[in-house]
Design a protein around this motif. Structure first.
Motif, short mmCIF file in Angstrom:
data_model
loop_
_atom_site.label_atom_id
_atom_site.label_comp_id
_atom_site.label_asym_id
_atom_site.label_seq_id
_atom_site.Cartn_x
_atom_site.Cartn_y
_atom_site.Cartn_z
N HIS A 118 0.99 -1.25 -0.04
CA HIS A 118 -0.03 -0.22 0.08
C HIS A 118 0.89 1.11 0.04
CE1 HIS A 118 -3.64 -2.34 0.54
NE2 HIS A 118 -3.06 -3.02 1.70
N LYS A 173 -8.36 13.08 1.68
CA LYS A 173 -9.12 12.00 1.21
C LYS A 173 -8.58 11.00 0.49
CE LYS A 173 -12.71 15.82 -0.15
NZ LYS A 173 -13.42 16.31 -1.18
N GLY A 174 -7.34 11.04 -0.27
CA GLY A 174 -6.54 9.92 -0.81
C GLY A 174 -6.07 9.23 0.10
N GLY A 176 -7.13 8.65 3.31
CA GLY A 176 -8.18 8.15 4.22
C GLY A 176 -8.79 6.86 3.42
N LYS A 177 -8.75 6.85 2.07
CA LYS A 177 -9.12 5.90 1.20
C LYS A 177 -7.91 4.77 1.18
CE LYS A 177 -11.89 8.32 -1.97
NZ LYS A 177 -12.26 9.10 -3.23
N ALA A 178 -6.70 5.22 1.34
CA ALA A 178 -5.64 4.20 1.27
C ALA A 178 -5.57 3.43 2.76
CB ALA A 178 -4.49 4.80 1.30
N ALA A 180 -8.25 2.81 4.65
CA ALA A 180 -9.24 2.01 4.61
C ALA A 180 -9.09 0.69 3.89
CB ALA A 180 -10.66 2.61 4.11
N GLN A 181 -8.32 1.00 2.88
CA GLN A 181 -8.24 -0.36 1.98
C GLN A 181 -7.17 -1.21 2.66
OE1 GLN A 181 -6.65 1.41 -1.78
NE2 GLN A 181 -8.61 1.92 -2.56
N SER A 187 -12.33 1.01 8.39
CA SER A 187 -12.62 2.08 7.40
C SER A 187 -13.63 3.02 7.51
CB SER A 187 -13.11 1.17 6.23
OG SER A 187 -14.32 0.38 6.40
N TYR A 190 -11.82 5.71 9.50
CA TYR A 190 -10.98 6.55 8.80
C TYR A 190 -11.70 7.34 8.03
CZ TYR A 190 -7.58 2.69 9.86
OH TYR A 190 -6.71 1.85 10.55
N ALA A 191 -12.98 6.95 7.58
CA ALA A 191 -13.78 7.73 6.71
C ALA A 191 -14.54 8.92 7.57
CB ALA A 191 -14.82 6.80 6.15
N THR A 194 -11.40 11.46 8.20
CA THR A 194 -11.36 12.26 7.08
C THR A 194 -12.27 13.13 6.75
OG1 THR A 194 -10.28 10.27 5.79
CG2 THR A 194 -10.92 11.92 4.57
#
Length: 330
Positions: A118, A173-174, A176-178, A180-181, A187, A190-191, A194
């Motif tokens: 990641h 935002k990016g 946060g998505k990383a 969560a992945q 997740s 994290y969302a 964010t």
């Protein structure tokens, strides 16, 4: 040049925006950090950030579910970072690595060899532009790269995206998505974190917009071309003694242009930063009979920083710009 409104009315929106910034980051959702350790240190997601602005995002968004390591120690200029063998070896153990490609070549090389699954490149999460020294007040971007004349320092791809709250929110935002992945079990936390951080950055954007209204000048002078995105966002003109490289020396031609500019644009202040020597700023300020002050590119937090985190230092930057640009009441 931006048309100025000379009204001296107070701007209550600034106070409201700063109040929003004071809100703490949303705490991570309650619950166990995971009975199944999944190889993580203490059950936490291991995140390595290449320097402070990315460490700040990881801490705020990850909350109690992440263990964040910053490769750049406080007080070290990120552009000059060299990694020790121990740091390179430790990098391969991270679950997530967050960097800004092009800012720190040693980090880019180490990440390429790390095998970390990641990886987050902040430069890919927003749009980078070319900034450098200006010529007669012209702002050089990708679309207008030197068309007004030749700069004494070459413009270059500007990495300082975090100084623009809007671009920084895109990076958040990016990140946060990383996270969560890499850690789907958390997740939702994290969302939520964010969203809170993006809202705070939106409030900071409002504070800059409202706080710089009614200014009497658009132009500010710095020793390092780090504030091109911030200037572009709020209709300002950054004139840098040096280019993107904070250690470069200005030529005689550049110095003559700055002398002319200071008188023409009513420049009052030469700004310097905390991680680089202020010698050049003081010399130029003395020659031009101007004052000096700090405008911090927030590449790291040290005891010399005018604040203990990103938001506090940005508030200090806004106050310094208000004074330098002649905002009434400053």
């Amino acid at each position: 040049m931006t048309v100025m409104n000379n009204s001296r009315r107070a701007i209550p929106a600034v106070a409201l925006a700063f109040a929003a910034l004071a809100l703490p980051a949303l705490a991570a959702c309650s619950g166990s950090a995971g009975a199944a350790d999944d190889g993580k240190e203490g059950g936490k997601l291991r995140v390595t950030a290449s320097f402070y602005p990315l460490e700040f995002l990881a801490d705020r968004i990850g909350g109690s579910y992440v263990q964040v390591t910053d490769l750049t120690k406080p007080g070290v200029e990120p552009h000059d970072l060299e990694l020790a063998p121990k740091q390179i070896a430790a990098l391969s153990k991270a679950d997530v690595v967050i960097s800004l490609h092009g800012l720190q070549p040693a980090v880019d090389d180490a990440i390429g060899q790390s095998g970390v699954k990641h990886r987050v490149d902040a430069a890919a999460l927003t749009r980078l532009e070319d900034h450098g020294t200006e010529v007669d007040g012209r702002h050089h971007t990708t679309a207008d790269n030197g068309s007004g004349g030749e700069s004494d320092e070459d413009a270059g791809s500007d990495p300082h995206i975090w100084l623009d709250p809007v671009r920084y929110a895109e990076v958040a935002k990016g990140v946060g998505k990383a996270l969560a992945q890499a850690d789907p079990a958390h997740s939702a936390a994290y969302a939520a974190n964010t969203d809170t951080l993006v809202a705070q950055l939106g409030a900071l954007d409002t504070a800059f917009r409202d706080g710089l209204k009614n200014r009497t000048s658009d132009t500010f002078l710095t020793t390092h071309a780090a504030f091109g995105y911030l200037a572009e966002r709020y209709g300002l003109v950054e004139e840098a003694i040096n280019g993107i490289d904070p250690e470069s020396e200005p030529s005689a031609t550049r110095m003559k242009a700055l002398l002319d500019l200071a008188g023409r644009e009513h420049v009052t202040t030469v700004f310097f930063e905390t991680l680089v020597s202020d010698k050049t700023a003081k010399t130029v300020a003395g020659d031009l009979h101007l004052r000096t002050d700090v405008l911090d590119p927030i590449e790291g937090i040290t005891p010399k920083s005018k604040g203990t985190d990103y938001f506090a230092v940005q508030r200090s930057n806004l106050a310094a710009l208000q004074t330098a640009l002649g905002v009434p009441g400053r």
